[in-house]
Motif scaffolding. Structure first.
Motif, short mmCIF file in Angstrom:
data_model
loop_
_atom_site.label_atom_id
_atom_site.label_comp_id
_atom_site.label_asym_id
_atom_site.label_seq_id
_atom_site.Cartn_x
_atom_site.Cartn_y
_atom_site.Cartn_z
N GLU A 20 -68.94 14.27 20.28
CA GLU A 20 -70.23 13.96 20.90
C GLU A 20 -70.42 14.79 22.17
O GLU A 20 -71.51 15.32 22.42
CB GLU A 20 -70.33 12.47 21.20
CG GLU A 20 -71.70 12.06 21.73
CD GLU A 20 -71.89 10.55 21.81
OE1 GLU A 20 -72.75 10.11 22.60
OE2 GLU A 20 -71.18 9.82 21.08
N LEU A 21 -69.38 14.88 22.97
CA LEU A 21 -69.45 15.72 24.17
C LEU A 21 -69.74 17.17 23.81
O LEU A 21 -70.51 17.86 24.47
CB LEU A 21 -68.15 15.63 24.96
CG LEU A 21 -67.83 14.29 25.62
CD1 LEU A 21 -66.41 14.31 26.20
CD2 LEU A 21 -68.84 13.97 26.71
N HIS A 22 -69.12 17.62 22.72
CA HIS A 22 -69.31 19.01 22.31
C HIS A 22 -70.74 19.26 21.84
O HIS A 22 -71.30 20.34 22.07
CB HIS A 22 -68.33 19.37 21.19
CG HIS A 22 -68.23 20.84 20.95
ND1 HIS A 22 -67.35 21.65 21.64
CD2 HIS A 22 -68.93 21.67 20.13
CE1 HIS A 22 -67.51 22.91 21.24
NE2 HIS A 22 -68.46 22.94 20.32
N GLN A 23 -71.32 18.28 21.19
CA GLN A 23 -72.69 18.44 20.68
C GLN A 23 -73.74 18.40 21.78
O GLN A 23 -74.83 18.94 21.60
CB GLN A 23 -72.98 17.33 19.66
CG GLN A 23 -72.28 17.52 18.32
CD GLN A 23 -72.66 16.43 17.35
OE1 GLN A 23 -72.37 15.25 17.57
NE2 GLN A 23 -73.32 16.81 16.26
N PHE A 24 -73.40 17.74 22.89
CA PHE A 24 -74.38 17.59 23.97
C PHE A 24 -73.81 18.10 25.30
O PHE A 24 -73.62 17.32 26.25
CB PHE A 24 -74.80 16.12 24.08
CG PHE A 24 -75.42 15.59 22.81
CD1 PHE A 24 -76.74 15.87 22.49
CD2 PHE A 24 -74.65 14.86 21.91
CE1 PHE A 24 -77.31 15.39 21.32
CE2 PHE A 24 -75.20 14.38 20.72
CZ PHE A 24 -76.54 14.66 20.42
N PRO A 25 -73.54 19.39 25.37
CA PRO A 25 -72.95 19.95 26.59
C PRO A 25 -73.96 20.04 27.73
O PRO A 25 -75.17 20.13 27.49
CB PRO A 25 -72.52 21.35 26.14
CG PRO A 25 -73.55 21.72 25.09
CD PRO A 25 -73.83 20.43 24.36
N GLU A 26 -73.44 20.02 28.96
CA GLU A 26 -74.30 20.14 30.13
C GLU A 26 -73.67 21.12 31.12
O GLU A 26 -72.45 21.15 31.29
CB GLU A 26 -74.49 18.78 30.80
CG GLU A 26 -75.26 17.80 29.90
CD GLU A 26 -75.39 16.43 30.52
OE1 GLU A 26 -76.52 16.03 30.83
OE2 GLU A 26 -74.35 15.75 30.70
N LEU A 27 -74.53 21.90 31.77
CA LEU A 27 -74.07 22.90 32.71
C LEU A 27 -73.58 22.28 34.02
O LEU A 27 -73.79 21.10 34.28
CB LEU A 27 -75.19 23.91 32.99
CG LEU A 27 -75.65 24.75 31.79
CD1 LEU A 27 -76.88 25.58 32.17
CD2 LEU A 27 -74.53 25.64 31.28
N SER A 28 -72.95 23.11 34.84
CA SER A 28 -72.38 22.67 36.11
C SER A 28 -73.42 21.97 36.98
O SER A 28 -74.51 22.50 37.21
CB SER A 28 -71.83 23.87 36.87
OG SER A 28 -70.84 24.53 36.11
N GLY A 29 -73.08 20.78 37.44
CA GLY A 29 -73.97 20.01 38.30
C GLY A 29 -75.06 19.27 37.57
O GLY A 29 -75.85 18.55 38.19
N GLN A 30 -75.12 19.44 36.24
CA GLN A 30 -76.16 18.78 35.45
C GLN A 30 -75.57 17.76 34.47
O GLN A 30 -76.24 17.34 33.53
CB GLN A 30 -76.96 19.84 34.67
CG GLN A 30 -77.63 20.88 35.55
CD GLN A 30 -78.32 21.97 34.74
OE1 GLN A 30 -78.73 21.76 33.59
NE2 GLN A 30 -78.45 23.16 35.32
N GLU A 31 -74.36 17.32 34.71
CA GLU A 31 -73.63 16.50 33.73
C GLU A 31 -74.03 15.03 33.79
O GLU A 31 -73.20 14.12 33.79
CB GLU A 31 -72.11 16.62 33.98
CG GLU A 31 -71.59 18.04 34.05
CD GLU A 31 -71.51 18.57 35.49
OE1 GLU A 31 -72.29 18.07 36.33
OE2 GLU A 31 -70.69 19.44 35.77
N HIS A 32 -75.34 14.77 33.82
CA HIS A 32 -75.84 13.40 33.96
C HIS A 32 -75.56 12.56 32.72
O HIS A 32 -75.08 11.42 32.83
CB HIS A 32 -77.34 13.42 34.28
CG HIS A 32 -77.67 14.11 35.56
ND1 HIS A 32 -77.44 13.55 36.79
CD2 HIS A 32 -78.20 15.34 35.80
CE1 HIS A 32 -77.82 14.38 37.74
NE2 HIS A 32 -78.29 15.47 37.17
N GLN A 33 -75.87 13.09 31.54
CA GLN A 33 -75.64 12.33 30.31
C GLN A 33 -74.15 12.21 30.01
O GLN A 33 -73.70 11.18 29.50
CB GLN A 33 -76.38 12.99 29.13
CG GLN A 33 -77.90 12.91 29.23
CD GLN A 33 -78.37 11.47 29.35
OE1 GLN A 33 -77.95 10.59 28.61
NE2 GLN A 33 -79.27 11.23 30.31
N THR A 34 -73.40 13.24 30.34
CA THR A 34 -71.94 13.18 30.18
C THR A 34 -71.38 12.06 31.04
O THR A 34 -70.54 11.26 30.59
CB THR A 34 -71.29 14.52 30.57
OG1 THR A 34 -71.83 15.56 29.76
CG2 THR A 34 -69.78 14.46 30.41
#
Length: 401
Positions: A20-34
């Motif tokens: 799930e983490l791999h399917q919904f990656p987020e860039l540096s400083g944008q890891e809100h959903q993670t």
């Protein structure tokens, strides 16, 4: 039998979460959903988390009192379009976990859950740090700025290593990952018609001289026994075929492993640029940016981590010097600890659009880090973390192993 069943369930759950983490990656400083996902997953196992002033990322404490051992995972992805064909590829255009931080997060998430199950056996606290923004080297500094390591005695972290086989482990005492410096250079000449170069100051020719001269830093100015790489990675100039441009911009990086060599490289770089500028009567501007320092593992804790890895069934070896950058270095400048490599056996290297680390590493590594944290607490509690003390089998709880 119940414990065995629970561990099998956790092993499968970690794979689901990692995908799930791999399917919904987020860039540096944008890891809100993670961050939100991690909060939810931890809560399912009765683990509360805090953000300690961080915009993204989480901190978890398991156990009570002192000493405190920290485990760190990084959360962010890279601005790379995934080209893999597996069934859980990134759903975010132009963003993927090309460095395997999803693997790291799953490993330390698993370790947190295993430690929670053994919380009553801990000889102190384990602080789990789910750190944002490693890829732009800002996350570790944000953690430090919030005082999250103030009461921590020792810290451990990992990176998956594509060139290591599954089930293999590597680290080393002292310098491991490199000092990372970035440079931007602007050569300011004088434009002219390509057929009349004598009327100008050919910035392309001068920049070319600079690129060649810079290679003498590593080959002739730095001790050959020291690590030194100076790489020009971008050159930009001109917009048509028959005009000599007035300016050329260069960009690149320097990598070293010692503070002294790092300083010498910057010094020699600027001397060479100044000399070329003077020789051709032009101006050369340099913007030198210091990235993370070298990862310097504490000798005792590197050996401690290695001994435990061997006891946990890993094939261990001494790691080669690594020329990648890693902001975990900022932690090791403040407190002792060790950074280690876990084999991910990928056909493609880190930051490649087809990178796909072997996720079978996750659960064994989770078990390893849970055992490492517990053993380190016992070491600190029993021996005050004295470097002359060494790990022995009786330090490990059979419930973790």
């Amino acid at each position: 039998m119940t414990s065995h069943r629970t561990n099998i369930d956790l092993q499968q759950q970690l794979l689901v979460w990692r995908r799930e983490l791999h399917q919904f990656p987020e860039l540096s400083g944008q890891e809100h959903q993670t961050t939100a996902r991690l909060q939810d997953w931890l809560a399912q196992f009765g683990i509360s988390s805090q953000q300690y002033g961080l915009t993204t990322g989480l901190v978890v404490d398991i156990g009570q009192g002192q000493p405190v051992v920290a485990l760190r995972a990084d959360l962010d992805a890279l601005p790379i379009q995934e080209q893999s064909s597996h069934d859980h590829t990134s759903t975010v255009a132009g963003v993927m976990h090309a460095c395997g931080h999803d693997l790291h997060t799953a490993v330390i998430l698993g370790a947190a859950i295993l430690l929670k199950q053994q919380e009553h056996n801990l000889s102190g606290r384990v602080r789990i740090i789910f750190q944002p923004a490693e890829e732009n080297y800002s996350g570790a500094y944000a953690v430090l700025a919030q005082g999250i390591l103030t009461d921590v005695d020792v810290i451990f972290g990992m990176h998956n290593e594509p060139n290591l086989a599954l089930g293999h482990f590597a680290t080393r005492q002292g310098a491991f990952y490199a000092n990372v410096d970035k440079f931007n250079v602007l050569v300011k000449g004088k434009g002219a018609h390509a057929g009349r170069p004598h009327e100008g100051q050919d910035a392309i020719y001068i920049a070319s001289q600079l690129v060649v001269a810079l290679q003498a830093i590593s080959s002739r100015r730095i001790d050959t026994l020291e690590t030194c790489v100076v790489s020009v990675t971008q050159i930009h100039a001109g917009n048509t075929w028959n005009v000599l441009p007035a300016t050329v911009s260069l960009e690149g990086t320097a990598r070293t492993h010692s503070k002294a060599t790092r300083q010498l490289v910057e010094q020699h770089f600027k001397q060479i640029a100044a000399g070329i500028a003077s020789a051709y009567g032009v101006e050369i501007e340099i913007d030198w940016q210091h990235g993370p320092a070298a990862v310097i593992n504490h000798p005792h804790w590197a050996d401690f981590a290695t001994t435990l890895a061997e006891q946990q069934g890993y094939q261990v070896q001494q790691a080669d010097l690594h020329l990648g950058g890693e902001d975990f270095a900022a932690y090791l400048e403040q407190i002792p600890g060790a950074f280690v490599s876990i084999g991910s056996a990928s056909s493609y290297g880190l930051h490649h659009p087809e990178f796909h680390g072997n996720e079978a590493l996750i659960y064994p590594a989770a078990q390893y880090f849970a055992a490492l944290a517990q053993a380190a607490l016992w070491e600190l509690h029993s021996n005050s973390g004295a470097p002359e003390q060494h790990l022995s089998k009786h330090h490990l709880s059979p419930n973790i192993i």
